[in-house]
Enzyme design. Structure first.
Site, PDB file in Angstrom:
ATOM      1  N   LYS A 200      10.603 -43.035 -19.141  1.00  0.00           N
ATOM      2  CA  LYS A 200      10.019 -42.237 -20.224  1.00  0.00           C
ATOM      3  C   LYS A 200       9.918 -43.104 -21.462  1.00  0.00           C
ATOM      4  CE  LYS A 200      11.332 -38.139 -21.206  1.00  0.00           C
ATOM      5  NZ  LYS A 200       9.896 -37.846 -21.450  1.00  0.00           N
ATOM      6  N   GLY A 201       9.194 -42.596 -22.446  1.00  0.00           N
ATOM      7  CA  GLY A 201       9.193 -43.248 -23.746  1.00  0.00           C
ATOM      8  C   GLY A 201       7.920 -43.923 -24.152  1.00  0.00           C
TER       9      GLY A 201
ATOM     10  N   LYS B   5       1.913 -40.027 -11.871  1.00  0.00           N
ATOM     11  CA  LYS B   5       3.150 -40.606 -12.400  1.00  0.00           C
ATOM     12  C   LYS B   5       4.114 -41.009 -11.274  1.00  0.00           C
ATOM     13  CE  LYS B   5       1.750 -39.533 -16.581  1.00  0.00           C
ATOM     14  NZ  LYS B   5       2.538 -38.716 -17.500  1.00  0.00           N
TER      15      LYS B   5
ATOM     16  N   GLU C 127      14.476 -37.841 -27.117  1.00  0.00           N
ATOM     17  CA  GLU C 127      14.312 -37.191 -25.810  1.00  0.00           C
ATOM     18  C   GLU C 127      15.589 -37.334 -24.993  1.00  0.00           C
ATOM     19  OE1 GLU C 127      10.904 -39.364 -24.374  1.00  0.00           O
ATOM     20  OE2 GLU C 127       9.528 -37.721 -24.844  1.00  0.00           O
TER      21      GLU C 127
ATOM     22  N   GLY D  38       4.805 -35.681 -25.847  1.00  0.00           N
ATOM     23  CA  GLY D  38       3.735 -36.252 -25.023  1.00  0.00           C
ATOM     24  C   GLY D  38       2.697 -35.178 -24.726  1.00  0.00           C
ATOM     25  N   SER D  39       1.637 -35.578 -24.050  1.00  0.00           N
ATOM     26  CA  SER D  39       0.515 -34.646 -23.864  1.00  0.00           C
ATOM     27  C   SER D  39       0.870 -33.516 -22.906  1.00  0.00           C
ATOM     28  CB  SER D  39      -0.713 -35.410 -23.365  1.00  0.00           C
ATOM     29  OG  SER D  39      -0.433 -36.043 -22.126  1.00  0.00           O
ATOM     30  N   THR D  40       1.666 -33.773 -21.880  1.00  0.00           N
ATOM     31  CA  THR D  40       2.033 -32.688 -20.950  1.00  0.00           C
ATOM     32  C   THR D  40       3.001 -31.726 -21.627  1.00  0.00           C
ATOM     33  OG1 THR D  40       1.839 -34.333 -19.189  1.00  0.00           O
ATOM     34  CG2 THR D  40       2.776 -32.190 -18.588  1.00  0.00           C
TER      35      THR D  40
ATOM     36  N   ALA E 246       6.994 -37.320 -18.181  1.00  0.00           N
ATOM     37  CA  ALA E 246       7.568 -38.621 -17.804  1.00  0.00           C
ATOM     38  C   ALA E 246       6.421 -39.587 -17.545  1.00  0.00           C
ATOM     39  CB  ALA E 246       8.444 -38.495 -16.559  1.00  0.00           C
TER      40      ALA E 246
HETATM   41  O1  DER Z   1       6.936 -40.685 -24.091  1.00  0.00           O
HETATM   42  C1  DER Z   1       7.382 -39.839 -23.311  1.00  0.00           C
HETATM   43  O2  DER Z   1       8.561 -39.846 -22.872  1.00  0.00           O
HETATM   44  C2  DER Z   1       6.445 -38.804 -22.756  1.00  0.00           C
HETATM   45  O3  DER Z   1       7.143 -37.664 -22.310  1.00  0.00           O
HETATM   46  C3  DER Z   1       5.745 -39.450 -21.588  1.00  0.00           C
HETATM   47  O4  DER Z   1       6.740 -39.847 -20.743  1.00  0.00           O
HETATM   48  C4  DER Z   1       4.781 -38.545 -20.877  1.00  0.00           C
HETATM   49  O5  DER Z   1       3.672 -38.425 -21.697  1.00  0.00           O
HETATM   50  P1  DER Z   1       2.335 -37.751 -21.129  1.00  0.00           P
HETATM   51  O6  DER Z   1       2.733 -36.362 -20.697  1.00  0.00           O
HETATM   52  O7  DER Z   1       1.427 -37.754 -22.329  1.00  0.00           O
HETATM   53  O8  DER Z   1       1.859 -38.601 -19.995  1.00  0.00           O
END
Ligand code: DER
Length: 234
Positions: free
Chosen positions: A98-99, A125, A107, A29-31, A87
């Site tokens: 998540k997901g 979040k 994950e 994911g981006s974070t 998350a």
């Molecule tokens: O898909 C995932 O589980 C990612 O970790 C998501 O939960 C968080 O993605 P983000 O950091 O891009 O918001």
């Protein structure tokens, strides 16, 4: 501060938990991508050494490879010291959804194998109850008779006004996960009443591979908001 600034702040804070010699779970994911970038920079500068990364998706694997982060798998490293990941939702008891990035199975496998699982989020979040964001709660299902399971999943959460949708890719075809499965996204009108029961009932459906409820898994959550960074621990 933009949302990306906050994600980066949380990511940099999480990397403080990393020690040389660790086996790390690398999130998706981006974070999480900011975390992997930071790890690459610290390895390059020599601040960190002897790190092995176990990626939670093909795209995290690609990113880590491009940064020269040594990679391994759960087969070779069944014991992870620390996993760091983002998350989609965090509730007051540090349970997660998540997901949304489609990587929930790998994950969950990596993060369940970790001694410490540190979650990095911006404060958008935070929810009072899982499912409360109104955004997708993903379930990974086998391709065989996916609609049969979509309907059964929707029925499970009738009281929460659940609407289930097959996740599509950019071309309007079913999204296919790294594990060659489909994803059914659940959208709730009200938060899930009992997330523990929900997780068990979803997992019990034949043909469901796994789901985006990560319950009692996070050991710490790092939250970046306008007023700074806070760390919540179990
Ligand atoms: O898909 C995932 O589980 C990612 O970790 C998501 O939960 C968080 O993605 P983000 O950091 O891009 O918001």
């Amino acid at each position: 501060l933009t949302q990306d600034d906050l994600k980066k702040l949380a990511a940099d804070k999480a990397v403080e938990y990393v020690k040389s010699g660790m086996v790390l779970g690398l999130g998706t994911g981006s974070t999480a991508a900011f975390v992997v970038d930071k790890l690459g920079a610290l390895l390059k500068s020599g601040t960190l050494s002897d790190i092995v990364g176990v990626p939670t998706s093909k795209r995290t694997q690609e990113q880590a490879l491009s940064l020269g982060i040594p990679l391994s798998t759960l087969d070779a490293h069944p014991h992870i010291d620390l996993a760091i990941d983002g998350a989609d939702e965090v509730d007051p008891s540090l349970d997660l959804v998540k997901g949304r990035g489609g990587a929930l199975l790998r994950e969950k496998m990596v993060e369940a194998a970790a001694d410490e699982f540190v979650v990095v989020v911006d404060d958008s979040k935070l929810v009072t109850g899982l499912g409360g964001s109104g955004l997708a709660m993903p379930v990974e299902v086998v391709q065989f008779c996916w609609n049969y399971n979509l309907v059964r999943l929707q029925e499970l959460f009738k009281e929460e006004g659940c609407e289930a949708k097959l996740r599509l890719d950019g071309g309007g075809k079913p999204y296919v996960t790294d594990n060659s499965n489909y994803i059914v996204d659940l959208y709730f009108k009200t938060p899930i009443r009992d997330s523990g029961a929900a997780g068990r009932e979803i997992a019990a459906l034949e043909g469901v591979v796994d789901h985006g409820l990560f319950l009692d898994m996070a050991t710490a959550v790092i939250i970046a908001g306008g007023s700074g960074i806070s760390v919540k621990t179990k």
